[in-house]
Design a protein around this motif. Structure first.
Motif, PDB file in Angstrom:
ATOM      1  N   THR A  54       0.840  -1.199   0.000  1.00  0.00           N
ATOM      2  CA  THR A  54       0.000   0.000   0.000  1.00  0.00           C
ATOM      3  C   THR A  54       0.877   1.252   0.000  1.00  0.00           C
ATOM      4  N   ALA A  55       2.010   1.174   0.690  1.00  0.00           N
ATOM      5  CA  ALA A  55       2.927   2.322   0.757  1.00  0.00           C
ATOM      6  C   ALA A  55       3.742   2.465  -0.531  1.00  0.00           C
ATOM      7  N   GLY A  56       3.564   1.546  -1.471  1.00  0.00           N
ATOM      8  CA  GLY A  56       4.264   1.632  -2.760  1.00  0.00           C
ATOM      9  C   GLY A  56       5.735   1.276  -2.689  1.00  0.00           C
ATOM     10  N   LYS A  57       6.116   0.547  -1.623  1.00  0.00           N
ATOM     11  CA  LYS A  57       7.536   0.236  -1.443  1.00  0.00           C
ATOM     12  C   LYS A  57       7.883  -1.203  -1.795  1.00  0.00           C
ATOM     13  N   GLY A  58       6.936  -1.901  -2.369  1.00  0.00           N
ATOM     14  CA  GLY A  58       7.202  -3.279  -2.735  1.00  0.00           C
ATOM     15  C   GLY A  58       5.904  -3.991  -3.042  1.00  0.00           C
ATOM     16  N   SER A  59       6.006  -5.284  -3.249  1.00  0.00           N
ATOM     17  CA  SER A  59       4.807  -6.071  -3.513  1.00  0.00           C
ATOM     18  C   SER A  59       5.099  -7.513  -3.110  1.00  0.00           C
ATOM     19  N   THR A  60       4.046  -8.225  -2.699  1.00  0.00           N
ATOM     20  CA  THR A  60       4.216  -9.600  -2.217  1.00  0.00           C
ATOM     21  C   THR A  60       3.109 -10.477  -2.774  1.00  0.00           C
ATOM     22  N   ALA A  61       3.456 -11.686  -3.110  1.00  0.00           N
ATOM     23  CA  ALA A  61       2.456 -12.665  -3.557  1.00  0.00           C
ATOM     24  C   ALA A  61       2.583 -13.911  -2.691  1.00  0.00           C
ATOM     25  N   THR A  62       1.456 -14.500  -2.333  1.00  0.00           N
ATOM     26  CA  THR A  62       1.439 -15.686  -1.473  1.00  0.00           C
ATOM     27  C   THR A  62       0.603 -16.768  -2.147  1.00  0.00           C
ATOM     28  N   TYR A  63       1.188 -17.924  -2.353  1.00  0.00           N
ATOM     29  CA  TYR A  63       0.502 -19.005  -3.069  1.00  0.00           C
ATOM     30  C   TYR A  63       0.676 -20.345  -2.346  1.00  0.00           C
ATOM     31  N   ALA A  64      -0.327 -21.208  -2.494  1.00  0.00           N
ATOM     32  CA  ALA A  64      -0.231 -22.589  -2.009  1.00  0.00           C
ATOM     33  C   ALA A  64       0.226 -23.425  -3.204  1.00  0.00           C
ATOM     34  N   MET A  65       1.386 -24.054  -3.064  1.00  0.00           N
ATOM     35  CA  MET A  65       1.994 -24.706  -4.218  1.00  0.00           C
ATOM     36  C   MET A  65       1.497 -26.140  -4.389  1.00  0.00           C
ATOM     37  N   LEU A  66       1.385 -26.550  -5.643  1.00  0.00           N
ATOM     38  CA  LEU A  66       0.948 -27.909  -5.959  1.00  0.00           C
ATOM     39  C   LEU A  66       2.138 -28.865  -5.972  1.00  0.00           C
ATOM     40  N   GLY A  67       1.825 -30.127  -5.759  1.00  0.00           N
ATOM     41  CA  GLY A  67       2.848 -31.162  -5.923  1.00  0.00           C
ATOM     42  C   GLY A  67       3.816 -31.244  -4.758  1.00  0.00           C
ATOM     43  N   HIS A  68       4.841 -32.065  -4.961  1.00  0.00           N
ATOM     44  CA  HIS A  68       5.752 -32.358  -3.842  1.00  0.00           C
ATOM     45  C   HIS A  68       6.826 -31.299  -3.647  1.00  0.00           C
ATOM     46  N   LYS A  69       6.963 -30.372  -4.604  1.00  0.00           N
ATOM     47  CA  LYS A  69       8.130 -29.488  -4.551  1.00  0.00           C
ATOM     48  C   LYS A  69       8.041 -28.452  -3.440  1.00  0.00           C
ATOM     49  N   ALA A  70       6.826 -28.010  -3.131  1.00  0.00           N
ATOM     50  CA  ALA A  70       6.661 -27.008  -2.065  1.00  0.00           C
ATOM     51  C   ALA A  70       5.203 -26.972  -1.636  1.00  0.00           C
TER      52      ALA A  70
END
Ligand code: 76R
Length: 250
Positions: A54-70
């Motif tokens: 919101t402060a325009g100083k970055g951005s973040t994405a959060t995901y639930a990963m498929l499969g065994h890798k993560a």
């Protein structure tokens, strides 16, 4: 000024992909109270990441990963490498982190290459360019990440070609990419000097088939068919703050 035109890349935010596995056995063995504390700490961090955006100083994405890798995939864009490391350390100090293991990560910097440009203009003054260097990661349903190289083998050596030859191939690549406007958002991270591959490719899509379609279609473009070398692919589903509770409920 660089003599080699290809070196005239534009860089934006630094990027850290963190792919974590959750130790489900340990998680299920923990008390409900312990789990709730851990969840709240994670949600607290997600709120901080949101405020940073919101402060325009970055951005973040959060995901639930498929499969065994993560199990979890985080993508952080920040102004400095210091901040990227603070994010890692702050995360590791939480109770939640005790239940996770960082299994794969990737460091790069958002990059626009110099193959398509408007000579004479100050690129960073152009809002479209700024939007691409400092992107707000979309809350789209799916994320796909993979690293890639441009081949250096025998006659197929990307780095031995002239700027004109490379520009021609990149132009065709851009044309394919444009067909997916509005359906795919791509972030190219330059990682030469930072990580094991030359670029990290992050794609966002609401339709998971669009991920498959664009990557497949690009395989037929000369630049990918002939010069592309690819690492491990990871794919995930959007994990919202509301989704965290049910994702972690046992
Ligand atoms: O920035 C631009 O829009 C100009 C055109 C363009 C460049 C210079 C462009 C457009 N890309 C560029 C650079 Mn891209 N891109 C990838 C992949 O799986 C594969 O085969 C390749 C992985 C995808 C899916 C993708 C999507 N691109 C690059 C570079 C740096 C190369 C270098 O410097 O040598 C890499 C590694 C790379 C890889 N690209 C686009 C897309 C899409 C969707 C577009 C259109 C963007 C738009 O017009 O909005």
């Amino acid at each position: 000024m660089a003599d080699n035109e290809a070196l005239l890349t534009l860089e934006g935010w630094f990027s850290y992909h963190d792919f974590r596995k959750l130790d489900w056995e340990k998680w299920k063995a923990a008390s409900a109270e312990e789990r709730q504390t851990a969840i709240e700490q994670l949600l607290g961090l997600m709120k901080e990441w949101e405020e940073n955006q919101t402060a325009g100083k970055g951005s973040t994405a959060t995901y639930a990963m498929l499969g065994h890798k993560a199990d979890l995939g985080f993508m952080f864009l920040r102004e400095t490498m210091q901040e990227l490391n603070e994010i890692k350390t702050t995360f590791n100090k939480t109770r939640f982190a005790d239940f996770t293991r960082s299994d794969y990560s990737y460091i790069s910097v958002v990059e626009l290459s110099n193959y398509v440009n408007n000579p004479g203009e100050d690129p960073k003054a152009n809002p479209h360019v700024r939007e691409r260097l400092y992107p707000n990661l979309p809350k789209w349903q799916h994320l796909c990440f993979y690293p890639m190289n441009k081949k250096r083998s025998g006659d197929d050596n990307w780095y031995m070609m002239t700027m004109e030859q490379r520009r021609e191939l990149m132009k065709a690549h851009g044309m394919t990419g444009r067909k997916y406007a509005g359906r795919i958002k791509q972030i190219i991270g330059g990682s030469i000097g930072y990580d094991d591959w030359e670029w990290g490719v992050t794609l966002f899509a609401n339709d998971p088939l669009d991920l498959k379609r664009i990557v497949y279609e690009m395989r037929f473009d000369e630049v990918s068919a002939r010069y592309g070398e690819f690492g491990t692919f990871l794919v995930g589903n959007l994990l919202t703050e509301e989704g965290v509770q049910s994702f972690l409920e046992v």
